[in-house]
Motif scaffolding. Structure first.
Motif, mmCIF file in Angstrom:
data_model
loop_
_atom_site.group_PDB
_atom_site.id
_atom_site.type_symbol
_atom_site.label_atom_id
_atom_site.label_comp_id
_atom_site.label_asym_id
_atom_site.label_seq_id
_atom_site.Cartn_x
_atom_site.Cartn_y
_atom_site.Cartn_z
ATOM 1 N N SER A 64 0.998 -1.104 0.081
ATOM 2 C CA SER A 64 0.076 -0.109 -0.035
ATOM 3 C C SER A 64 0.704 1.243 -0.154
ATOM 4 O O SER A 64 0.308 2.339 -0.262
ATOM 5 N N GLU A 65 2.141 1.176 0.490
ATOM 6 C CA GLU A 65 3.030 2.219 0.397
ATOM 7 C C GLU A 65 3.758 2.488 -1.076
ATOM 8 O O GLU A 65 4.164 3.355 -1.287
ATOM 9 N N ASN A 66 3.587 1.302 -1.825
ATOM 10 C CA ASN A 66 4.256 1.549 -3.206
ATOM 11 C C ASN A 66 3.587 2.645 -4.250
ATOM 12 O O ASN A 66 4.341 3.005 -5.108
ATOM 13 N N TRP A 67 2.622 3.198 -3.661
ATOM 14 C CA TRP A 67 1.910 4.261 -4.719
ATOM 15 C C TRP A 67 2.689 5.532 -4.607
ATOM 16 O O TRP A 67 2.427 6.303 -5.426
ATOM 17 N N ILE A 102 -4.615 -10.980 -1.450
ATOM 18 C CA ILE A 102 -4.909 -9.938 -0.217
ATOM 19 C C ILE A 102 -4.536 -8.734 -0.532
ATOM 20 O O ILE A 102 -3.489 -8.332 -1.393
ATOM 21 N N GLY A 103 -5.388 -7.916 0.242
ATOM 22 C CA GLY A 103 -4.999 -6.390 0.253
ATOM 23 C C GLY A 103 -6.473 -5.543 -0.057
ATOM 24 O O GLY A 103 -7.360 -6.289 -0.233
ATOM 25 N N TYR A 137 -1.404 -4.340 -0.450
ATOM 26 C CA TYR A 137 -1.606 -4.742 1.010
ATOM 27 C C TYR A 137 -0.596 -4.028 1.886
ATOM 28 O O TYR A 137 0.503 -3.569 1.592
ATOM 29 N N GLY A 138 -1.063 -3.757 3.127
ATOM 30 C CA GLY A 138 -0.191 -3.238 4.326
ATOM 31 C C GLY A 138 -1.010 -3.780 5.436
ATOM 32 O O GLY A 138 -2.086 -3.774 5.688
ATOM 33 N N SER A 139 0.020 -4.568 6.327
ATOM 34 C CA SER A 139 -0.629 -5.051 7.497
ATOM 35 C C SER A 139 -1.310 -4.332 8.498
ATOM 36 O O SER A 139 -2.332 -4.725 8.954
ATOM 37 N N LEU A 197 2.352 -8.916 6.875
ATOM 38 C CA LEU A 197 1.851 -10.069 7.748
ATOM 39 C C LEU A 197 2.522 -9.888 9.227
ATOM 40 O O LEU A 197 2.731 -10.801 9.696
ATOM 41 N N LEU A 198 2.092 -8.734 9.853
ATOM 42 C CA LEU A 198 2.632 -8.494 11.168
ATOM 43 C C LEU A 198 1.794 -9.408 12.309
ATOM 44 O O LEU A 198 2.445 -9.923 13.170
ATOM 45 N N TRP A 199 0.697 -9.412 11.995
ATOM 46 C CA TRP A 199 -0.210 -10.303 13.078
ATOM 47 C C TRP A 199 0.292 -11.878 12.683
ATOM 48 O O TRP A 199 0.404 -12.731 13.563
ATOM 49 N N GLN A 200 0.262 -12.284 11.450
ATOM 50 C CA GLN A 200 0.390 -13.641 10.986
ATOM 51 C C GLN A 200 1.694 -14.085 11.562
ATOM 52 O O GLN A 200 2.024 -15.316 11.550
ATOM 53 N N ALA A 201 2.889 -13.122 11.596
ATOM 54 C CA ALA A 201 4.146 -13.738 11.781
ATOM 55 C C ALA A 201 4.499 -13.781 13.169
ATOM 56 O O ALA A 201 5.801 -13.979 13.500
#
Length: 248
Positions: A64-67, A102-103, A137-139, A197-201
């Motif tokens: 989501s930051e790549n924009w 996802i995203g 995507y951004g976590s 994937l901050l939560w998932q990691a």
């Protein structure tokens, strides 16, 4: 029939594909050439993951930051994504690969959104490798969106706040139904998650590799899997939990 035998194979591998621009700069090429070469590494990695029996492969394709990058580079990245889906979807389908995306989907251009939906719908019944594409995507954004839906349910009386559990939060994330990654790989020598994937990691193993993503090969992927297989995963306890052994 896999080409290599591993003591254990992770069920889910996630990859931060980093270093395309630096790979190009090192060779005096435009950044876009690094992104194009990176697509070849994607194809090889998807095949390698399927060959050794990995069930889920998540690739951080566009954050989501790549924009915020230059408009020309964003345009090229989006063009590569569209070209990859149009060119490779039929082949992925033949390989029994399921595609999930996802995203954040709101405000995506209709041509991109339609392609992503078509990829998911075309492959939805496939049962081999699940290729998870993290796009826009951004976590933190993902977790905020999940919290909003829970808050709405509490406000509407459909849910009590005290009944919110980690499992319920999991079910509201973009990755609902996908197991947490056992292994997260990042290329290019950087050693951070970058909002991925901050939560998932929470209990993932991490492997940081110095090679830039366009140079990522099957052999480098296998080397990462061998490192993973040598680790003792205790998940906060004292008893080792291992993945299933696989053979050739």
């Amino acid at each position: 029939m896999s080409e290599r035998t591993f003591l254990t194979v992770p069920e889910h591998v996630a990859i931060i594909m980093d270093g395309n621009g630096r790979w190009a700069k090192q060779r005096g090429l435009p950044r876009t050439m690094g992104h194009r070469k990176g697509v070849d590494a994607v194809r090889e990695t998807v095949r390698a993951a399927g060959d050794v029996g990995i069930k889920y492969l998540t690739l951080f394709a566009f954050s989501s930051e790549n924009w915020r990058r230059p408009e020309t580079e964003v345009s090229d990245l989006l063009g590569l994504l569209k070209a990859f889906i149009r060119r490779d979807l039929a082949d992925l389908h033949r390989q029994n690969v399921r595609v999930r995306v996802i995203g954040e989907r709101n405000n995506l251009q209709s041509d991109i959104l339609d392609l992503l939906i078509d990829a998911e719908q075309t492959t939805r019944n496939n049962t081999a490798l699940t290729l998870v594409i993290a796009f826009n995507y951004g976590s933190r954004d993902e977790m905020a969106r999940a919290m909003i839906t829970l808050a709405q349910d509490v406000e509407a009386g459909r849910l009590r706040s005290q009944d919110i559990t980690p499992a319920l939060i999991n079910a509201r994330l973009d990755t609902a139904g996908i197991p947490d990654p056992d292994l997260i790989i990042r290329t290019s020598g950087e050693e951070r998650l970058s909002n991925f994937l901050l939560w998932q990691a929470a209990y993932s193993e991490f492997i940081f590799m110095p090679e830039y993503w366009p140079d990522f090969t099957r052999e480098l992927f296998y080397a990462a899997l061998e490192t993973y297989a040598s680790r003792n995963r205790r998940f906060g306890g004292l008893v080792e939990k291992t993945a299933a052994a696989v053979g050739t």
